[in-house]
Each structure stands twice: as C-alpha cells, then as structure tokens.
Scaffold this motif. Structure first.
Motif, PDB file in Angstrom:
ATOM      1  N   LEU A   1       4.373  17.968 -12.740  1.00 43.03           N
ATOM      2  CA  LEU A   1       4.743  19.371 -12.494  1.00 43.03           C
ATOM      3  C   LEU A   1       6.143  19.671 -13.005  1.00 43.03           C
ATOM      4  CD1 LEU A   1       3.512  19.786  -8.836  1.00 43.03           C
ATOM      5  CD2 LEU A   1       2.344  20.450 -10.917  1.00 43.03           C
TER       6      LEU A   1
ATOM      7  N   ARG B   1      -5.163  12.583  -1.003  1.00 41.37           N
ATOM      8  CA  ARG B   1      -4.231  11.496  -0.806  1.00 41.37           C
ATOM      9  C   ARG B   1      -3.531  11.624   0.552  1.00 41.37           C
ATOM     10  NH1 ARG B   1      -1.786  10.968  -6.296  1.00 41.37           N
ATOM     11  NH2 ARG B   1      -3.691   9.879  -6.862  1.00 41.37           N
ATOM     12  N   MET B   2      -3.111  12.839   0.839  1.00 42.09           N
ATOM     13  CA  MET B   2      -2.342  13.038   2.075  1.00 42.09           C
ATOM     14  C   MET B   2      -3.204  12.845   3.319  1.00 42.09           C
ATOM     15  SD  MET B   2       0.637  13.293   1.094  1.00 42.09           S
ATOM     16  CE  MET B   2       1.333  13.439   2.717  1.00 42.09           C
TER      17      MET B   2
ATOM     18  N   ILE C   1       4.250  23.915  -2.498  1.00 43.44           N
ATOM     19  CA  ILE C   1       4.655  23.845  -3.903  1.00 43.44           C
ATOM     20  C   ILE C   1       3.427  23.955  -4.804  1.00 43.44           C
ATOM     21  CG2 ILE C   1       5.656  22.364  -5.689  1.00 43.44           C
ATOM     22  CD1 ILE C   1       7.432  21.173  -3.453  1.00 43.44           C
ATOM     23  N   LEU C   2       2.404  23.194  -4.458  1.00 47.88           N
ATOM     24  CA  LEU C   2       1.221  23.182  -5.320  1.00 47.88           C
ATOM     25  C   LEU C   2       0.472  24.511  -5.286  1.00 47.88           C
ATOM     26  CD1 LEU C   2      -0.189  19.601  -4.741  1.00 47.88           C
ATOM     27  CD2 LEU C   2       1.053  20.479  -6.692  1.00 47.88           C
TER      28      LEU C   2
ATOM     29  N   ASN D   1      -5.157  10.636   3.893  1.00 46.91           N
ATOM     30  CA  ASN D   1      -5.254   9.228   4.250  1.00 46.91           C
ATOM     31  C   ASN D   1      -3.920   8.561   4.531  1.00 46.91           C
ATOM     32  OD1 ASN D   1      -8.139   8.834   4.080  1.00 46.91           O
ATOM     33  ND2 ASN D   1      -7.828   9.501   1.981  1.00 46.91           N
ATOM     34  N   ILE D   2      -2.855   9.326   4.475  1.00 52.04           N
ATOM     35  CA  ILE D   2      -1.572   8.761   4.890  1.00 52.04           C
ATOM     36  C   ILE D   2      -1.313   9.275   6.293  1.00 52.04           C
ATOM     37  CG2 ILE D   2       0.878   8.622   4.439  1.00 52.04           C
ATOM     38  CD1 ILE D   2       0.322   9.230   1.554  1.00 52.04           C
TER      39      ILE D   2
ATOM     40  N   PHE E   1       9.381  11.697  -1.597  1.00 52.05           N
ATOM     41  CA  PHE E   1       8.264  10.840  -1.193  1.00 52.05           C
ATOM     42  C   PHE E   1       8.726   9.497  -0.657  1.00 52.05           C
ATOM     43  CE2 PHE E   1       5.779  13.427  -4.370  1.00 52.05           C
ATOM     44  CZ  PHE E   1       5.054  14.074  -3.404  1.00 52.05           C
TER      45      PHE E   1
ATOM     46  N   THR F   1      -6.430  16.568  -5.371  1.00 52.57           N
ATOM     47  CA  THR F   1      -5.972  15.171  -5.401  1.00 52.57           C
ATOM     48  C   THR F   1      -4.906  14.958  -4.342  1.00 52.57           C
ATOM     49  OG1 THR F   1      -6.073  15.536  -7.773  1.00 52.57           O
ATOM     50  CG2 THR F   1      -5.373  13.362  -7.033  1.00 52.57           C
ATOM     51  N   PHE F   2      -3.969  15.900  -4.316  1.00 52.36           N
ATOM     52  CA  PHE F   2      -2.866  15.774  -3.352  1.00 52.36           C
ATOM     53  C   PHE F   2      -3.410  15.770  -1.921  1.00 52.36           C
ATOM     54  CE2 PHE F   2       0.523  17.894  -0.805  1.00 52.36           C
ATOM     55  CZ  PHE F   2       1.443  16.855  -0.869  1.00 52.36           C
TER      56      PHE F   2
ATOM     57  N   LYS G   1       0.839  -1.204   0.000  1.00 49.01           N
ATOM     58  CA  LYS G   1       0.000   0.000   0.000  1.00 49.01           C
ATOM     59  C   LYS G   1       0.872   1.251   0.000  1.00 49.01           C
ATOM     60  CE  LYS G   1      -3.631   0.919  -0.348  1.00 49.01           C
ATOM     61  NZ  LYS G   1      -4.871   0.316  -0.714  1.00 49.01           N
TER      62      LYS G   1
ATOM     63  N   SER H   1       0.340  23.943 -11.462  1.00 48.44           N
ATOM     64  CA  SER H   1      -0.619  23.345 -10.533  1.00 48.44           C
ATOM     65  C   SER H   1      -1.981  24.017 -10.686  1.00 48.44           C
ATOM     66  CB  SER H   1      -0.090  23.527  -9.116  1.00 48.44           C
ATOM     67  OG  SER H   1      -1.126  23.419  -8.194  1.00 48.44           O
TER      68      SER H   1
ATOM     69  N   GLN I   1       2.010  12.120  -9.587  1.00 45.78           N
ATOM     70  CA  GLN I   1       1.377  13.430  -9.594  1.00 45.78           C
ATOM     71  C   GLN I   1       2.409  14.547  -9.729  1.00 45.78           C
ATOM     72  OE1 GLN I   1      -0.835  14.541  -6.143  1.00 45.78           O
ATOM     73  NE2 GLN I   1      -1.804  16.213  -7.224  1.00 45.78           N
ATOM     74  N   PHE I   2       3.482  14.422  -8.963  1.00 48.20           N
ATOM     75  CA  PHE I   2       4.467  15.496  -8.993  1.00 48.20           C
ATOM     76  C   PHE I   2       5.294  15.484 -10.266  1.00 48.20           C
ATOM     77  CE2 PHE I   2       4.867  18.312  -5.317  1.00 48.20           C
ATOM     78  CZ  PHE I   2       3.729  17.896  -4.644  1.00 48.20           C
TER      79      PHE I   2
ATOM     80  N   MET J   1       1.187   4.203  -2.714  1.00 45.98           N
ATOM     81  CA  MET J   1       0.999   5.605  -2.347  1.00 45.98           C
ATOM     82  C   MET J   1       2.148   6.450  -2.879  1.00 45.98           C
ATOM     83  SD  MET J   1      -1.440   6.761  -0.854  1.00 45.98           S
ATOM     84  CE  MET J   1      -2.343   6.565   0.631  1.00 45.98           C
ATOM     85  N   VAL J   2       3.346   5.991  -2.627  1.00 45.41           N
ATOM     86  CA  VAL J   2       4.519   6.736  -3.069  1.00 45.41           C
ATOM     87  C   VAL J   2       4.507   6.865  -4.582  1.00 45.41           C
ATOM     88  CG1 VAL J   2       7.032   6.661  -3.241  1.00 45.41           C
ATOM     89  CG2 VAL J   2       5.928   6.123  -1.090  1.00 45.41           C
TER      90      VAL J   2
ATOM     91  N   MET K   1      -9.474   5.716  -1.461  1.00 45.69           N
ATOM     92  CA  MET K   1      -8.233   5.857  -0.685  1.00 45.69           C
ATOM     93  C   MET K   1      -8.381   5.140   0.658  1.00 45.69           C
ATOM     94  SD  MET K   1      -5.827   7.343  -2.123  1.00 45.69           S
ATOM     95  CE  MET K   1      -6.713   8.076  -3.496  1.00 45.69           C
TER      96      MET K   1
ATOM     97  N   GLY L   1       4.558  19.939   0.149  1.00 46.99           N
ATOM     98  CA  GLY L   1       3.813  19.686  -1.080  1.00 46.99           C
ATOM     99  C   GLY L   1       2.731  20.721  -1.315  1.00 46.99           C
TER     100      GLY L   1
ATOM    101  N   LEU M   1       1.933   9.428  -5.655  1.00 45.54           N
ATOM    102  CA  LEU M   1       2.369  10.797  -5.358  1.00 45.54           C
ATOM    103  C   LEU M   1       3.459  11.228  -6.332  1.00 45.54           C
ATOM    104  CD1 LEU M   1       2.497  10.714  -1.468  1.00 45.54           C
ATOM    105  CD2 LEU M   1       1.063  12.194  -2.841  1.00 45.54           C
ATOM    106  N   GLN M   2       4.361  10.319  -6.592  1.00 44.22           N
ATOM    107  CA  GLN M   2       5.434  10.646  -7.526  1.00 44.22           C
ATOM    108  C   GLN M   2       4.871  10.939  -8.906  1.00 44.22           C
ATOM    109  OE1 GLN M   2       7.958   7.251  -7.030  1.00 44.22           O
ATOM    110  NE2 GLN M   2       9.340   8.328  -5.650  1.00 44.22           N
TER     111      GLN M   2
ATOM    112  N   THR N   1      -5.279  19.502  -9.055  1.00 38.17           N
ATOM    113  CA  THR N   1      -4.064  18.840  -8.551  1.00 38.17           C
ATOM    114  C   THR N   1      -3.995  18.960  -7.041  1.00 38.17           C
ATOM    115  OG1 THR N   1      -3.113  20.511 -10.002  1.00 38.17           O
ATOM    116  CG2 THR N   1      -1.890  18.460  -9.751  1.00 38.17           C
ATOM    117  N   PHE N   2      -4.314  20.139  -6.569  1.00 41.45           N
ATOM    118  CA  PHE N   2      -4.242  20.351  -5.127  1.00 41.45           C
ATOM    119  C   PHE N   2      -5.230  19.437  -4.417  1.00 41.45           C
ATOM    120  CE2 PHE N   2      -4.685  22.270  -1.046  1.00 41.45           C
ATOM    121  CZ  PHE N   2      -3.443  22.829  -0.793  1.00 41.45           C
TER     122      PHE N   2
END
Lengths: 589, 450
Positions: free
Chosen positions: A461, B124-125, B106-107, B127-128, B81, B120-121, A446, B113, A457-458, A450-451, B1, B103, A454-455, B117-118
């Motif tokens: 950019l 995701r975050m 940056i976004l 849930n971590i 990451f 989604t980020f 998992k 961005s 997504q970035f 996740m990593v 997620m 993050g 995220l990667q 995008t924001f």
C-alpha cells in the motif's frame, strides 16, 4: 548455508516434485518450495567446510554439534566478542584506521577477558567454578605505563585473524578449556550459549559484567585512544542510523551460534544507547581495565575544543568569525589544556571530558556574550544588521540573528520531524526471533511469520519508493548552501554590527551577561544544576534545544555544561558575589 | 492460518470484561480513557524505547487517519505490527484488536486497497488472538455488505456462526446472536425481494406456488436467526422491524404484538423511542382502541416530546372523552413548539391556535396559564419577536397568521408580533386578519376582563 549443505540430496519432493532442499534445525531435509519435511536427515556433518570467523579461532575444537541443541558450543563472552568484531568492522568502513580493530580494541578486549578472569589467565572461571583465585599472570600497573606496552602485550591475535581458520599453532593459551561436556549439557537447557544461565546469575563484586551497551563503551574507548575524529555523540548517532551494529547485533552471529533462553536477556536490546549512560560505562570500563593515561589531546587533535567548535559552528550555520571568540573563551577557561583534555583512568578522580558537549557549550557561551539572548537585545541587533544589509548589498553582509533563527528553526523542525517519524517506524525485532524455551519456540516463530506477512501486505500500500532510505554516514547533519533561501549559508557573514573598536582591540557592543546558573549543587546528588526550561529566555531555550538535538543529549546536560564553562570563565564573580541575580561584566577582546 | 497456541492456552478474562462493558450500560465506551488508565497502571518502571516507538507510531497513525492520509497511515502501520511481538504480554494481547481497528480503517479508504486485500487482512487478523474472531468476522461481513457482496457476506457469517472455541464467554454469546441476526437480516432481504416478485405474479400462475413456498422457507430460517437476538436486551431496530414484517405477512399478529410489546416495555432493554413508534404503528394498523394508542404515545411523549407523531397524539387526545386527556393535549402542543426544529410547523401552530380558543371557550383558563407561566419568559423572544414577524410574513403568510393569533391570545394585542401582522394590508388575507383581531379581542388571556 543450509541450502549449500543440502545440495547433495537429489531426490524429488514427494509433494511437489521439485528438487530444492534445505536443512531444518534438526538436520532433516525440507523442500524449499512446498516446505514438506522428509524423514531423511543429513548424516555427514561437514563443519570443516563452513567458512566461519573467529569463533573457530578462539574456541577451536568446540564446534562439534551437541545432540540436543544442534548448534555450536559457545560462551557468552564470545557473543560479545562477535558484536565487538562487527562494530570494529563497521568503524573500519566508516574510515577509521585498521589499527583500532587490530590493536587497540583487540587489546582492550583481551585485557577485559583477563581482568574478568574469563581467559588469558591460569585459572579462568570456567574451569575452577566461580571461585576463581587470584590471577597469577595479572599484569601489574607497571606493564601499562606506556602505549607500546599495551599494544604488544599479547602475541595471540585471535581477534585480528578473522575469516580464516589459520590460528598460529604456537598460541600458548587456549582461551577455553574443552573439558566441560557435562556442565554444558545441563546448562544448555535454558540457554543457547554454554554459560548463559550461569552468566546471568553471576554477580561478582569488582567485576564489570559485559553487556551490549558496554560494547559501545569499548568502541568509544578505542576511538579515544586512537584520537579518531568521531565523538561519542557521533558514535551513538551512527548506531541510530544503522551504520554500526548494535540493536539485534546477534542477528549476524554465525548460523550455528544458537541463541535462546537466558541469551535473550543478555543480547536482546530494546532501547537506544543514551549518551550519559555510555559515557559513564566508558569510564567504568577504563577504570576496571586499569588503563594508563590516554594519548594526549593536543591542539591539532579533532577532539580539541578549538577544532570541535569550528566544526559545530559550521554545522549550525554560524559565521566563521565566531571562531576567534570561541578560541578565546577556550583559552580563558583553560579547557584547551592537554592535561585537562587527556583522559587518565588511573588518576584519582577518573573523569573524561565530554568533548562534543563542551565544544557546543562554548558556542552557547559565545552566543550569550554577543547577543545576550534575553529575548530583546538579539532582536535589536538584528534590526541594525538588517538595515545595514539592505543599504549595503555589495558588501559582506552583517550577521542577522533573526534571519539565522528563521532558517535554523525551519531546518531543525524539519529534521526533528523526520527523526521522530524514523524513530516511530523503527523495526526493533530481528529476523531471527529469540525465545525463552523450546516450548515458546513455535509460538515465537509463528508470531514473527504473522508480523512479516502483515508487513508484506501493508508494504504494497506504500509508495514503491523505499521509505527508509539509508543515509550515508556523515559527521555533519546539515548542509548549507549560498543562494538557496531556505538553506542560506551564514558562514561568510561578518560580526561588525556586534563588535566595536576600543583602542587596539575589539569588544562586544553588548556589555551585559547573565549566568545560566547562580548556584551549583553542592550535595552528593552528582548533578551540577537543574534546568527548568520556562525560567529562561526563548532564545536561550531555542539554542539549547537546537544543540541538544544535534548531539542527541538531554537539554539539562547541555545546560549543565554551559554552567560549568561559565563557572570557569567568571571565577571571580562566583567567588565574590554569589547572590547577585544578574552580573554586569564588560569583556574585552 | 493457524492460531497462536499461547493465546489459546491462556484464559483472557480481562478482554471479556472489556467487551461486555461495550455492550452493556449506556452503550458508550472511552477507548482513550481506557488506554490512559492502562499506561498509568504500568507506570513507574522505565519504559523501553521499543514501547516508545510503538506508542509514537500509534499516535502517528491516529493523526494520519484523522487527516485522511491513508498512505502515511499505512506506512506507520507497517512498523506498528511489531507490537504483536512485544515482550510485554499485556500489550501483546491487546494489540490484535487495535491493529484490526486501525488496519481495517486504512484498508477501507486507501486508494490502493481492494476487497481482496481487505479479505486477506481480515482472515489473517481473525486468527491472531482468537477472541477477536467473531467481532472481526462480523465487521468483515459488514464490509462485504457495504461493497454489495451479499453472498460473500452471508458465507462469512455462516462460517462465523459455526465457530466455537472452548467455553464461550457470555460476551461471545451475544456476538454469536448478533452474527445470526445479521444472517437473518440478509435472509429477510432475499425474502422481501421475493415478496416483491410475488406481488407481480398472478395467484393462479404455476410459478406462484413455488415462489410462495420458497418464501415460507426463507421466513422460517430467518425467524430462527432473528428471535434469539431480539430477546437479549439491546437496540435491535432493523432486526425487530424485519421480523415483525414477516410475522405480520404470515398472519401471526399475536406473535408480532408480543415481540413489539416486549421490545417496548421490557425494562431490561434500554430506552428506545423507536420501540414505541413500531408498536404504535403496529397497533394503528391493527385498528386498536384509541385508549391503547394513547397509552403508547404517552411514553413516546416522555422520551421525545418533539416527535412528529406528537401532532397525531394531540388529535387522539382531542378526540378523547376524558378531561385530563384534553389537558394533556394542550401540553403536548406547547411541548412540540418548545423545540427550535418545530418553530415553522404550521400544523402545530394551527392546532395550537384552534385548541387555545377551544380550551378558553371551555373555561379552562387555568390550563393555559399553567402552560404559559413557564414559557412567558422566553417564548416572546423565541417565537414572537418582530424579526420573526417580518420573516414569517415574508416566507409564509398563513403561518404568520396562525402565530399572530396565538401571540395575540397569549400576550395581548399589544404584542409586537400581533401588531405587525395586524397592520399588514393584504387583500387576500384582509378578512382573515380581521377575524384574528376579533378572536384575540375575545380570548386574549391578558386582561381578560376587557
């Protein structure tokens, strides 16, 4: 491979109606488009069709699937063998002769298995438990007296024949007995390999245990045996640049070799190989393998200081004319002698030469002879050279230390910055995450997912251009061209401004010299001397930093090597006047 | 997620402590110091190159952020990451928060961005590492607010509000309150828009009733959302302000007074000048007795002696019958003019000039001397230098006249400022300057006998 195997399943997916199936680890079908897992599982296991490498060759008959783990039975040493195999292949693509893999490394490895009682002996550790008795077929020293002996010791070439299943039936010894099902069932609970747990617990005296860093030591030993044109620092740099598999080498194991639990501790690597460390390991292994004297390093070998000095002079953009001086220093110090250069593991004090570090140290000594490097004389000489060059634009230019410093400083700083950024951007984790136990498995996967997301997504950019372009492997890290002022080439510049005629010969204008080390450590701490940067001139610091960056070694180890060369060069000074802080010495050339 | 079960299982007491320290005490936190302490604690054993990579990567990101190089920061972020997979569980658990902070920064600025995008980020975050869920939700909502997406922000907050995870720690409770309060603030915003609409409608209009009913609903929901937070110690200015406005609108003066009094006087709350200002303004609107107003401003005077309300405070004190209030009135004026930001405040100087004369006429020379003693070393240079005389005269003659009078009284007619002004020959002000000269002669505290 999974997709290949799942081709015969043709039903539509109940979720998305696609016909695109893969196989899960449990052997069930899953839809590759919507990840729906069916209850149907693959029944026929058709391993024969899987084109696998030497794992089959060395452990034929072990590839039946176990009920619990669904992978092949494999041993830790096979994992290392797999890594060595990858590394040897990589070296081959770097241009190293095929004999290295087929003969030298292959034999070294076999010898290792034998010496460590893992295979090629009558009662390997796996059958008789850990208390293996004396090897009956342990070859005596006499077998190893000459090169041909080493290379023709065994007829079984399992290491060589890769990619095919065709092992000669006449192979007399099966490396691993198959009759250990009960042992493997219990052991496999905490590792993917059969002996992972046992292996990580094993601590036998006198046995050098295989580790991932030691695979590099094996590689270097083979390179040295073959007298290839790759130094240890080159090898490690290629590792760093990703040309030789090392970190996450297990990623490329065959799909069916499952790694988890204890295997993680054995195969996962979270550090770069360090020069000193691999160097020590190499000697240790050579001694453990009881290897005979290596082929002679003569003047026409790449590893001979004369040739290496030439190479590094080119690399750091110094005039070719300096090569005469380096050759003389080599001659006077006796470091060019065959006996000095050739590695002999069974000699009393097994010690090999750090060829690259030594060559660079010779250049540093020559620079000190020419320019003194006291933050004063080198600039005075630069002024003279600059004036001369301005007046005589048509002639061959005199070497201008200041100009050279400016060009080098900029280039090295740039390189260093890039190198640091690349290190900071390095992705350590493998696509195949390792976990400690099956409970961890889901979490680890998992996390990986996740990593990755995220990667992903970035990465949108970041500029579309790939950021980490892979450099093609090269022995040279710098590139100097005439004309480009930022990358001025000094190879053709002359040393006239620094030398003067004295009778028939030339001597250096500079008649002073200072020793990098006055006192050597005499205790048993093993280091020769210490290097406290601030005690030295800025020019010396710059030169030491430049070269140690080039070789990716610590500044202190280069300083030590310089001191050792000086010790040989100024033998008399060291024996007579130990306490003089600065020795005056006119040298004749 | 889905969440990481491992982190769900383990109680994370350390993080809780960290969070609570952010909200309590002085309200300051030193993230670098904390990080430093962290590395010291784990020092001793050799750091792996993996850790070196992540550390170097972090400093590269910080440098890039500092230089506003969003592109580069994103590049390094891509590699950073992997700290989520660090084998050191301590670092791994601290990572989500750092990643979120970097993050989201940056976004927020990156040219490529966008809101999507924001979102989604952020999703995701959230849930971590579950413990960041509320914090991230709140910041996510603020981001949406910044982009004018009120509805999305509201939805986000409602979602976060209902989020529960096992036993809430106390720090999480504050966060939930805060989230509810922000929701309340959004509702206040709608309410206040409706109020504006209502003011344009005629009371007899059919629409008026529904609109006012609507408003009432809103205000009720809002007050529920706001009042929980307001009771926890902290600085909640915007929330308090809007809450009070609604209470006042519906005529609940007592409720409003209670909230404001509590906000200003409860000792558990951090000292907050705005709390006193709100209370003062409320009391003024209520036409509270002068005595009461003075007592509120007295506290403000202790916290912010340069506040612009101080002149109002002075007027109140001047009008008061008590003698010690008169004395305080003088103190307040001197206090205001101690601040560099107030040196050109003509009202303050006018008040001081007038009040000095009045005080001296009332035979309270001792009061003046008491104030002056502590200032006579530095006021002449600070206010009454010849440089100031010239520039004041050039910029604002009226101010110069007031200051000249004060200077004359305090320093005598020999002082530079007074001499400069009195020498000026200005037709319009000739009479005034004459008057100043006269009163200086009469009131100057220097050589009062003459």
């Amino acid at each position: 491979m999974d997709l290949e195997e799942a081709k015969e399943f043709k039903e539509r997916c109940t979720q998305c109606a696609a016909v695109s199936w893969g196989l899960t680890d449990e052997g069930k079908y899953y839809c590759t488009s919507c990840h729906n897992v069916t209850e149907r599982s693959k029944e026929v296991i058709n391993t024969g069709a899987i084109p696998n490498t030497k794992i089959q060759a060395i452990s034929r008959g072990l590839k039946r699937k176990r009920k619990l783990e669904k992978g092949w039975d494999w041993y830790v040493c096979e994992g290392f063998q797999q890594i060595l195999y990858q590394q040897a292949e990589a070296l081959k693509t770097l241009g190293v002769g095929p004999e290295l893999k087929n003969e030298v490394l292959h034999n070294f490895w076999k010898r290792y298995l034998q010496k460590s009682k893992q295979a090629y002996c009558k009662n390997p550790v796996y059958t008789s438990g850990r208390k293996a008795t004396v090897l009956e077929d342990n070859p005596s020293h006499s077998d190893w007296d000459s090169e041909p002996d080493l290379l023709s010791d065994f007829s079984c070439r399992s290491f060589v024949e890769s990619g095919t299943d065709s092992q000669p039936d006449g192979c007399p010894q099966k490396p691993f007995p198959i009759s250990k099902a009960s042992q493997s069932e219990t052991a496999s609970i905490c590792s993917g390999s059969l002996d992972g747990v046992e292996y990580s617990l094993r601590k036998e005296k006198g046995i050098v245990k295989m580790t991932v860093p030691r695979t590099l030591a094996f590689c270097y030993l083979s390179l040295l045996w073959q007298r290839e044109t790759i130094t240890l620092s080159d090898l490690l740099r290629f590792v760093e640049e990703g040309h030789i598999p090392y970190i996450n080498a297990f990623q490329h194991f065959p799909e069916e070799m499952k790694l988890y639990g204890r295997d993680k501790g054995i195969f996962a690597i979270e550090s770069w190989p360090a020069y000193e460390d691999i160097y020590k390991k190499m000697i240790e292994i050579a001694k453990f393998l009881d290897l005979p004297r290596f082929p002679d390093i003569t003047e026409d070998c790449y590893l001979h200081p004369n040739i290496l000095c030439m190479k590094y002079l080119m690399e750091v953009n110094l005039p070719d004319e300096m090569n005469d001086l380096t050759c003389q220093v080599v001659k006077m110090t006796g470091i060019g002698e065959v006996d000095f250069l050739t590695f002999d593991p069974i000699a009393k004090m097994a010690k090999t030469v750090k060829y690259d570090v030594q060559a660079v140290a010779v250049i540093v000594v020559v620079l000190k002879l020419l320019f003194l490097l006291d933050d004063n004389l080198e600039w005075t000489l630069s002024n003279i050279a600059e004036k001369y060059n301005e007046k005589n634009k048509e002639d061959k230019p005199w070497f201008d230390f200041r100009k050279w410093y400016q060009v080098m400083k900029r280039s090295v700083d740039e390189k260093k910055q890039k190198w640091e950024e690349a290190r900071a951007k390095y992705l350590w984790k493998s696509e195949k995450p390792l976990y400690h136990s099956s409970i961890d498995r889901a979490v680890v996967y998992k996390r990986r997912e996740m990593v990755v997301s995220l990667q992903k997504q970035f990465s949108t950019l970041v500029d579309s251009a790939p950021t980490v372009e892979k450099k093609s492997p090269s022995s040279f890290q710098f590139n100097w061209t005439e004309g480009d002022s930022a990358r001025t080439c000094f190879h053709g510049h002359g040393l006239q401004g620094i030398l003067k005629k004295k009778g028939q010969s030339m001597t250096t204008k500079n008649s002073l010299y200072w020793l990098s080390t006055q006192k050597f450590c005499r205790s048993y701490c093993k280091h020769v001397t210490t290097y406290e940067e601030s005690n030295f001139s800025l020019s010396y610091q710059f030169i030491i930093n430049l070269f140690s960056f080039l070789l990716r070694i610590k500044t202190s180890s280069l300083h030590e090597e310089v001191s050792l060369i000086e010790k040989r060069l100024f033998k008399t000074k060291y024996s007579k006047t130990k306490k003089k802080s600065r020795s005056r010495k006119g040298r004749k050339y | 997620m889905s969440d990481f079960s491992e982190e769900l299982i383990r109680p994370k007491t350390e993080d809780d402590q960290e969070e609570s320290c952010v909200f309590s005490g002085t309200g300051m936190s030193f993230p670098w110091l904390q990080k430093h302490i962290g590395t010291v604690a784990t020092g001793g054993k050799k750091e792996k190159d993996f850790a070196q990579t992540t550390n170097a990567c972090l400093s590269f990101i910080q440098e890039a952020l500092l230089k506003h190089q969003w592109q580069q920061a994103a590049e390094f972020m891509h590699s950073y990451f992997q700290i989520l997979e660090d084998s050191d569980s301590h670092k791994r658990q601290a990572a989500p928060e750092i990643i979120w902070k970097l993050g989201s920064e940056i976004l927020f600025y990156h040219p490529k961005s966008n809101v999507e995008t924001f979102n989604t980020f952020a999703d995701r975050m959230k849930n971590i590492g579950v413990l960041n869920y509320l914090k991230i939700s709140l910041q996510h909502a603020l981001y949406l607010l910044h982009h004018g997406m009120l509805e999305d922000a509201n939805r986000n907050l409602s979602h976060a509000e209902t989020w529960r995870y096992g036993e809430k720690s106390s720090s999480q409770e504050v966060l939930i309150n805060l989230i509810q309060a922000y929701k309340g603030l959004l509702q206040y915003y709608t309410w206040s828009k409706k109020k504006m609409e209502l003011s344009t409608l005629d009371e007899d209009d059919y629409a008026y009733n529904t609109a006012s009913q609507n408003m009432l609903n809103h205000s009720w929901k809002t007050s529920v959302n706001l009042c929980a937070l307001i009771q926890t110690p902290g600085v909640w200015d915007p929330f308090v302000k809007s809450y009070v406005e609604m209470l006042e609108f519906y005529g609940d003066q007592d409720g409003a007074r209670e909230v404001l009094t509590n906000y200003a006087y409860d000792e558990k709350f951090p000292s907050n000048p705005n709390a006193h200002i709100y209370l003062y303004n409320f009391l003024k609107r209520e036409k509270a007795p002068r005595e009461k107003l003075i007592s509120v401003l007295k506290i403000l005077y202790q916290i912010v002696p340069s506040h612009k309300l101080m002149l109002e405070f002075h007027r109140l004190l001047r009008k008061s019958e008590k003698e010690d209030h008169h004395k305080l009135g003088l103190e307040v004026l001197f206090g205001v003019l101690d601040f560099a930001g107030c040196t050109k405040n003509i009202t303050a100087w006018k008040y001081l000039a007038k009040y000095l004369r009045q005080t001296l006429m009332g035979n309270h020379l001792a009061w003046v001397q008491e104030e002056w003693n502590s200032r006579k070393n530095w006021w002449p240079g600070f206010h009454f230098s010849s440089f100031w005389a010239k520039s004041d005269w050039k910029e604002d003659k009226a101010l110069a006249c007031e200051k000249a009078l004060v200077a004359g009284i305090l320093l005598g007619k020999g002082c530079r400022y007074f001499r400069f002004i009195s020498k000026q020959d200005d037709e319009v002000l000739r009479k005034k300057i004459k008057r100043i000269k006269k009163s200086v002669k009469k009131h100057s505290i220097v050589n009062p006998g003459l």
